[in-house]
Design a protein around this motif. Sequence first.
Motif, PDB file in Angstrom:
ATOM      1  N   GLU A 193      50.464  45.967  26.077  1.00 13.37           N
ATOM      2  CA  GLU A 193      49.869  44.698  26.497  1.00 13.37           C
ATOM      3  C   GLU A 193      48.703  44.294  25.593  1.00 13.37           C
ATOM      4  O   GLU A 193      48.514  43.111  25.306  1.00 13.37           O
ATOM      5  CB  GLU A 193      49.398  44.779  27.948  1.00 13.37           C
ATOM      6  CG  GLU A 193      50.504  44.750  28.992  1.00 13.37           C
ATOM      7  CD  GLU A 193      51.038  43.347  29.249  1.00 13.37           C
ATOM      8  OE1 GLU A 193      50.446  42.376  28.728  1.00 13.37           O
ATOM      9  OE2 GLU A 193      52.047  43.230  29.968  1.00 13.37           O
ATOM     10  N   ALA A 246      45.011  36.804  28.428  1.00 11.35           N
ATOM     11  CA  ALA A 246      46.185  37.590  28.795  1.00 11.35           C
ATOM     12  C   ALA A 246      45.961  39.090  28.704  1.00 11.35           C
ATOM     13  O   ALA A 246      46.640  39.869  29.375  1.00 11.35           O
ATOM     14  CB  ALA A 246      47.369  37.191  27.916  1.00 11.35           C
ATOM     15  N   THR A 247      45.034  39.530  27.860  1.00  8.04           N
ATOM     16  CA  THR A 247      44.805  40.972  27.719  1.00  8.04           C
ATOM     17  C   THR A 247      43.687  41.491  28.616  1.00  8.04           C
ATOM     18  O   THR A 247      43.394  42.683  28.606  1.00  8.04           O
ATOM     19  CB  THR A 247      44.494  41.339  26.257  1.00  8.04           C
ATOM     20  OG1 THR A 247      43.298  40.676  25.839  1.00  8.04           O
ATOM     21  CG2 THR A 247      45.653  40.961  25.343  1.00  8.04           C
ATOM     22  N   LEU A 249      43.340  42.526  31.673  1.00  8.92           N
ATOM     23  CA  LEU A 249      44.084  42.898  32.868  1.00  8.92           C
ATOM     24  C   LEU A 249      43.210  43.499  33.952  1.00  8.92           C
ATOM     25  O   LEU A 249      43.677  43.733  35.069  1.00  8.92           O
ATOM     26  CB  LEU A 249      45.205  43.874  32.508  1.00  8.92           C
ATOM     27  CG  LEU A 249      46.243  43.372  31.499  1.00  8.92           C
ATOM     28  CD1 LEU A 249      47.407  44.350  31.415  1.00  8.92           C
ATOM     29  CD2 LEU A 249      46.749  41.978  31.840  1.00  8.92           C
ATOM     30  N   TYR A 270      50.753  36.684  41.982  1.00 10.41           N
ATOM     31  CA  TYR A 270      50.482  38.084  41.666  1.00 10.41           C
ATOM     32  C   TYR A 270      49.595  38.679  42.751  1.00 10.41           C
ATOM     33  O   TYR A 270      49.001  37.968  43.556  1.00 10.41           O
ATOM     34  CB  TYR A 270      49.830  38.208  40.284  1.00 10.41           C
ATOM     35  CG  TYR A 270      50.716  37.740  39.172  1.00 10.41           C
ATOM     36  CD1 TYR A 270      51.786  38.516  38.736  1.00 10.41           C
ATOM     37  CD2 TYR A 270      50.507  36.499  38.565  1.00 10.41           C
ATOM     38  CE1 TYR A 270      52.625  38.070  37.715  1.00 10.41           C
ATOM     39  CE2 TYR A 270      51.335  36.049  37.547  1.00 10.41           C
ATOM     40  CZ  TYR A 270      52.396  36.842  37.131  1.00 10.41           C
ATOM     41  OH  TYR A 270      53.234  36.402  36.130  1.00 10.41           O
ATOM     42  N   PHE A 275      48.228  37.774  36.203  1.00  8.61           N
ATOM     43  CA  PHE A 275      48.796  39.109  36.057  1.00  8.61           C
ATOM     44  C   PHE A 275      47.673  40.089  35.735  1.00  8.61           C
ATOM     45  O   PHE A 275      46.779  39.779  34.953  1.00  8.61           O
ATOM     46  CB  PHE A 275      49.822  39.108  34.919  1.00  8.61           C
ATOM     47  CG  PHE A 275      50.449  40.455  34.658  1.00  8.61           C
ATOM     48  CD1 PHE A 275      51.439  40.946  35.489  1.00  8.61           C
ATOM     49  CD2 PHE A 275      50.037  41.229  33.578  1.00  8.61           C
ATOM     50  CE1 PHE A 275      52.027  42.188  35.242  1.00  8.61           C
ATOM     51  CE2 PHE A 275      50.603  42.462  33.332  1.00  8.61           C
ATOM     52  CZ  PHE A 275      51.600  42.942  34.168  1.00  8.61           C
ATOM     53  N   LEU A 285      50.795  45.731  37.111  1.00  7.87           N
ATOM     54  CA  LEU A 285      51.400  46.603  36.109  1.00  7.87           C
ATOM     55  C   LEU A 285      51.631  48.014  36.634  1.00  7.87           C
ATOM     56  O   LEU A 285      52.662  48.626  36.324  1.00  7.87           O
ATOM     57  CB  LEU A 285      50.516  46.619  34.861  1.00  7.87           C
ATOM     58  CG  LEU A 285      50.999  47.362  33.618  1.00  7.87           C
ATOM     59  CD1 LEU A 285      50.430  46.727  32.371  1.00  7.87           C
ATOM     60  CD2 LEU A 285      50.608  48.832  33.670  1.00  7.87           C
ATOM     61  N   ARG A 299      58.846  38.094  37.572  1.00  6.85           N
ATOM     62  CA  ARG A 299      57.786  37.714  36.638  1.00  6.85           C
ATOM     63  C   ARG A 299      57.302  38.928  35.833  1.00  6.85           C
ATOM     64  O   ARG A 299      57.029  38.812  34.633  1.00  6.85           O
ATOM     65  CB  ARG A 299      56.630  37.068  37.400  1.00  6.85           C
ATOM     66  CG  ARG A 299      56.921  35.658  37.910  1.00  6.85           C
ATOM     67  CD  ARG A 299      55.694  34.987  38.467  1.00  6.85           C
ATOM     68  NE  ARG A 299      55.320  35.496  39.777  1.00  6.85           N
ATOM     69  CZ  ARG A 299      55.814  35.039  40.932  1.00  6.85           C
ATOM     70  NH1 ARG A 299      56.705  34.050  40.944  1.00  6.85           N
ATOM     71  NH2 ARG A 299      55.396  35.547  42.094  1.00  6.85           N
ATOM     72  N   ILE A 300      57.197  40.064  36.495  1.00  7.54           N
ATOM     73  CA  ILE A 300      56.785  41.268  35.782  1.00  7.54           C
ATOM     74  C   ILE A 300      57.812  41.630  34.709  1.00  7.54           C
ATOM     75  O   ILE A 300      57.458  41.990  33.579  1.00  7.54           O
ATOM     76  CB  ILE A 300      56.602  42.434  36.778  1.00  7.54           C
ATOM     77  CG1 ILE A 300      55.392  42.183  37.677  1.00  7.54           C
ATOM     78  CG2 ILE A 300      56.455  43.770  36.038  1.00  7.54           C
ATOM     79  CD1 ILE A 300      55.228  43.195  38.790  1.00  7.54           C
ATOM     80  N   THR A 329      59.660  39.861  32.917  1.00  8.87           N
ATOM     81  CA  THR A 329      59.740  38.980  31.750  1.00  8.87           C
ATOM     82  C   THR A 329      58.692  39.304  30.688  1.00  8.87           C
ATOM     83  O   THR A 329      58.777  38.791  29.572  1.00  8.87           O
ATOM     84  CB  THR A 329      59.558  37.501  32.157  1.00  8.87           C
ATOM     85  OG1 THR A 329      58.244  37.313  32.696  1.00  8.87           O
ATOM     86  CG2 THR A 329      60.607  37.083  33.179  1.00  8.87           C
ATOM     87  N   ARG A 330      57.739  40.139  30.991  1.00 13.39           N
ATOM     88  CA  ARG A 330      56.666  40.420  30.035  1.00 13.39           C
ATOM     89  C   ARG A 330      57.197  41.216  28.851  1.00 13.39           C
ATOM     90  O   ARG A 330      57.958  42.177  29.018  1.00 13.39           O
ATOM     91  CB  ARG A 330      55.516  41.157  30.719  1.00 13.39           C
ATOM     92  CG  ARG A 330      54.870  40.327  31.821  1.00 13.39           C
ATOM     93  CD  ARG A 330      53.601  40.969  32.336  1.00 13.39           C
ATOM     94  NE  ARG A 330      52.517  40.898  31.354  1.00 13.39           N
ATOM     95  CZ  ARG A 330      51.722  39.843  31.167  1.00 13.39           C
ATOM     96  NH1 ARG A 330      51.913  38.738  31.875  1.00 13.39           N
ATOM     97  NH2 ARG A 330      50.761  39.879  30.278  1.00 13.39           N
ATOM     98  N   ARG A 384      59.594  44.651  28.674  1.00 11.35           N
ATOM     99  CA  ARG A 384      60.907  44.674  28.032  1.00 11.35           C
ATOM    100  C   ARG A 384      61.006  45.781  26.980  1.00 11.35           C
ATOM    101  O   ARG A 384      62.096  46.295  26.704  1.00 11.35           O
ATOM    102  CB  ARG A 384      61.215  43.316  27.401  1.00 11.35           C
ATOM    103  CG  ARG A 384      61.450  42.217  28.441  1.00 11.35           C
ATOM    104  CD  ARG A 384      61.847  40.907  27.774  1.00 11.35           C
ATOM    105  NE  ARG A 384      62.169  39.896  28.751  1.00 11.35           N
ATOM    106  CZ  ARG A 384      63.359  39.742  29.325  1.00 11.35           C
ATOM    107  NH1 ARG A 384      64.340  40.586  29.030  1.00 11.35           N
ATOM    108  NH2 ARG A 384      63.575  38.778  30.198  1.00 11.35           N
TER     109      ARG A 384
END
Length: 226
Positions: free
Chosen positions: A25, A85-86, A88, A160, A166, A171, A202-203, A205-206, A210
């Motif tokens: 991430e 986004a990072t 978390l 979330y 997120f 996570l 949704r989780i 798709t990250r 993947r």
Amino acid sequence: MGGAVKVYGVAASPFVATVLLCLEEVGADYELLPLDMAAREQRTEPYLSRNPFGKIPALEDGELTIFESRAISRYVLRKYGGTGATDLLRASSLEESAMVDVWMEVEAHQYQPAIANIVRQCVILPFIGGARDQAVVDEYVGKLEKVLDVYEARLSSSPYLAGDFFSLADLVHFGFTYCLVAGTEYATLLESRASVMAWWGRIMTRPAVRKVAPLIHLGLKLSSPA
């Protein structure tokens, strides 16, 4: 790879997967150093000098060695995470970080004890040549259903767990939930709860998820990829 963070363990472990997801991430450079779990390498030196309890994962970052997946995850995010986004941990907001903490505690004390016992019986034991105890499975399915009812209520009003963002609280659910969905007949526990299933989607798709999910899949030879 000299400057990379070193992670000791096997990617099939939900706990190791959590750490790998955090590293992915935030885009940190890391090296996964597998242990021979069948030979109980984690119970011998030199690994015991990294984690005296003989559990995985452990992490080395320069002179620092730490263990316990949640502690490692927080360390990774504090050191390598940034904003947006990072972030978390949502460290920039006292209220948001408090909600992350709340739902991480829920995961540790309510969600994981139930789901981990199902996964152990249905996935781990057969993988190492054992047989499941269906009475144990049934007991913990009942417990997980009650927890998921709370999640359904929460996620019906929030995308979330900690809010509209997120976070690590989401996570940390990934490893055991992936094993449940991909490796057992109990994916219906999520599928029957629309808000929980949408959250799980949704989780999944990250990009980090993947990348890490196939490592669990291959490591445990799960029935079908998610």
